[in-house]
Scaffold this active site. Structure first.
Site, PDB file in Angstrom:
ATOM      1  N   GLU A 215      26.928  97.906  95.414  1.00  0.00           N
ATOM      2  CA  GLU A 215      28.160  98.299  94.704  1.00  0.00           C
ATOM      3  C   GLU A 215      29.293  98.532  95.709  1.00  0.00           C
ATOM      4  O   GLU A 215      29.447  99.618  96.230  1.00  0.00           O
ATOM      5  CB  GLU A 215      27.889  99.559  93.883  1.00  0.00           C
ATOM      6  CG  GLU A 215      26.763  99.345  92.882  1.00  0.00           C
ATOM      7  CD  GLU A 215      26.518 100.517  91.949  1.00  0.00           C
ATOM      8  OE1 GLU A 215      27.359 101.421  91.860  1.00  0.00           O
ATOM      9  OE2 GLU A 215      25.478 100.527  91.299  1.00  0.00           O
ATOM     10  N   TYR A 284      28.841 101.166  81.813  1.00  0.00           N
ATOM     11  CA  TYR A 284      29.061 102.609  81.601  1.00  0.00           C
ATOM     12  C   TYR A 284      29.980 103.072  82.719  1.00  0.00           C
ATOM     13  O   TYR A 284      30.366 102.263  83.588  1.00  0.00           O
ATOM     14  CB  TYR A 284      27.741 103.374  81.587  1.00  0.00           C
ATOM     15  CG  TYR A 284      26.676 102.858  82.519  1.00  0.00           C
ATOM     16  CD1 TYR A 284      26.824 102.967  83.907  1.00  0.00           C
ATOM     17  CD2 TYR A 284      25.533 102.226  82.035  1.00  0.00           C
ATOM     18  CE1 TYR A 284      25.846 102.490  84.767  1.00  0.00           C
ATOM     19  CE2 TYR A 284      24.553 101.744  82.895  1.00  0.00           C
ATOM     20  CZ  TYR A 284      24.712 101.885  84.256  1.00  0.00           C
ATOM     21  OH  TYR A 284      23.756 101.400  85.109  1.00  0.00           O
TER      22      TYR A 284
END
Ligand SMILES: *[C@@H]1O[C@H](CO)[C@@H](O)[C@H](O)[C@H]1NC(C)=O
Ligand SMILES: *[C@@H]1O[C@H](CO)[C@@H](O)[C@H](O)[C@H]1NC(C)=O
Ligand SMILES: *[C@@H]1O[C@H](CO)[C@@H](O)[C@H](O)[C@H]1NC(C)=O
Length: 470
Positions: A215, A284
């Site tokens: 990420e 999310y």
């Protein structure tokens, strides 16, 4: 004879010539008064605290801290406004495939942190089709787990004795843990070393694959697309190695970002489609408190809400999953991420408590605004808060005084699982088992949120029923 100073004197006005009249209370009355009033005061105070009539708020005693703090990194990146607009034109001829097929339910399981955290013994073998143990790191271009983590992994792999179809994968990276990736993808030798180390893990620990959760590649947006290209090369070389050793096949999956500007920076989607078995879409953290986004919002809305336009209109599951499909990922290879945790906010003004209400920080619930489901349900119960269910986004929120929370329930996840089922996606990814109510504190059974997803995608049987009636 009646004597005022004898037995019947309780409360008397005495005339003292020198000092004038004054009240005084007989000692015995004082004792009686105390005996009667103490329980009354105690009762009232308890009543007010418990039922919330008192102008205060009651918080669950255990504000669970099971969500690793590094998770905040993804939420922070998601909250950035894109510098350039991503291509937002979506094909409308989305194919719909309602034919029955086996949906995947990929559950992330975080290594237990302390005595109170979820242990492997508490995970049922039929709860999920895949479990991703999280997270391994990249160290000197090899996959790395600490010894206690390896012990947990071995126990998890033993669950396959109870369910031979269960797949166990090791997830590498995770929010805030991207160290090691840039160096590892940089050249062929390092990538080869990493792939070799993963193959060794697959053989040694009898796992079924690896999930790459970097990420994110090319996160700095420094106009240097090398990281993205190198990441794609890594996936391509992984696929080749898998094909070259048919005796030890293993799954290759990637946990991927949802916001479109990150997708464009970080992934060559149509190439990835050739190399991965599927992607776990992290749909999310769409709304989270930061200084740049100081307002309330849903963690994981299914659709845009009525007044959301432009960029805000893209921050939902429906947009992200169709975007990934449009960019070239097969629908069957898209697993839609569903959270078992919510986000808390502290309102600026308790009376202004709707969607996009100004917030001044994280709420008190949870850690850094990440709230596990059992904490949410205890908070709602003890404070007798009725959540608002928003039919636009299929998501609930709740507020009490300064506290505002967005979260998911069995109801909201049932809608979201039906969306997965009816729109031809590959299945659901759940983050995480740890933040679901695995102790059944909400009185909805164990893992009520994962179970609600299973009910839709696997046709009604609970994990317990599968164990008994397989
Ligand atoms: C946009 O550009 C600024 C300045 O170059 C940078 O600091 C910021 O991180 C960029 N935003 C994103 C989302 O990358
Ligand atoms: C990294 O791996 C290389 C190649 O095996 C080795 O020479 C080097 O010592 C390792 N470095 C560290 C810090 O472990
Ligand atoms: C879902 O996304 C598709 C593609 O962007 C769009 O055409 C459709 O209107 C969206 N559905 C809803 C209910 O917003």
């Amino acid at each position: 004879m009646f004597h005022p100073n004898a037995n019947y004197r309780v409360l008397v006005v005495q005339h003292v010539p020198e000092q004038g009249s004054r009240w005084y209370i007989d000692k015995r009355l004082g004792v009686l008064f105390t005996i009667f009033m103490c329980p009354v005061i105690l009762f009232c105070a308890t009543y007010m605290l418990v039922f919330g009539i008192f102008p205060g708020i009651s918080y669950p005693k255990t504000l669970a801290k099971d969500v690793p703090e590094v998770n905040i990194h993804r939420a922070l990146v998601y909250s950035m406004l894109p510098n350039k607009t991503a291509n937002r034109v979506l094909h409308s001829n989305l194919h719909r495939d309602r034919s029955p097929h086996n949906f995947k339910i990929v559950c992330y399981y975080n290594f237990p942190g302390g005595r109170n955290s979820l242990q492997v013994d508490n995970i049922q073998a039929y709860l999920c089709t895949h479990i991703n143990i999280a997270f391994a790191s990249v160290s000197n271009s090899t996959i790395h787990l600490e010894q206690p983590q390896i012990d947990t992994l071995k126990k998890l792999v033993d669950l396959k004795n109870s369910n031979k179809d269960l797949k166990i994968l090791v997830s590498v990276g995770g929010a805030g843990n991207n160290e090691g990736f840039p160096e590892m993808v940089l050249n062929h030798a390092n990538r080869k070393r990493f792939i070799r180390s993963v193959i060794d893990y697959v053989k040694e620990y009898n796992i079924d694959g690896v999930d790459l959760d970097w990420e994110f590649p090319n996160e700095e947006q420094n106009h240097d697309t090398a990281q993205r290209v190198h990441f794609t090369q890594l996936l391509s070389e992984f696929r080749k190695s898998i094909e070259h050793q048919p005796n030890h096949p293993f799954l290759l999956t990637v946990a991927v970002a949802a916001p479109d500007f990150i997708v464009q920076n970080s992934y060559d989607v149509s190439y990835m489609n050739e190399y991965v078995d599927f992607v776990n879409l992290m749909s999310y953290d769409y709304h989270y408190f930061t200084k740049e986004t100081p307002f309330t919002g849903y963690n994981s809305p299914l659709y845009a809400s009525e007044n959301e336009r432009y960029y805000l209109g893209t921050l939902n599951i429906n947009y992200s999953s169709n975007y990934w499909n449009m960019m070239g990922m097969d629908r069957k290879k898209i697993l839609i991420g569903l959270p078992t945790y919510g986000h808390s906010f502290r309102l600026m003004n308790p009376k202004n408590n709707g969607l996009y209400a100004p917030a001044s920080g994280y709420g008190k619930l949870g850690a850094l605004g990440f709230v596990d489901y059992p904490v949410v349900c205890q908070f709602l119960n003890t404070n007798r808060v009725t959540p608002v269910f928003d039919m636009d986004t299929k998501s609930p929120y709740a507020s009490k005084y300064y506290e505002w929370i967005s979260f998911d329930t069995q109801q909201s996840l049932t809608y979201k699982a039906e969306y997965i089922r009816d729109n031809g996606f590959g299945g659901a990814m759940v983050y995480s088992l740890n933040s679901d109510d695995w102790k059944a504190m909400c009185k909805q059974g164990k893992f009520p949120l994962v179970e609600s997803v299973r009910k839709v995608l696997e046709g009604g049987r609970t994990a317990e029923e599968n164990l008994v009636g397989r």
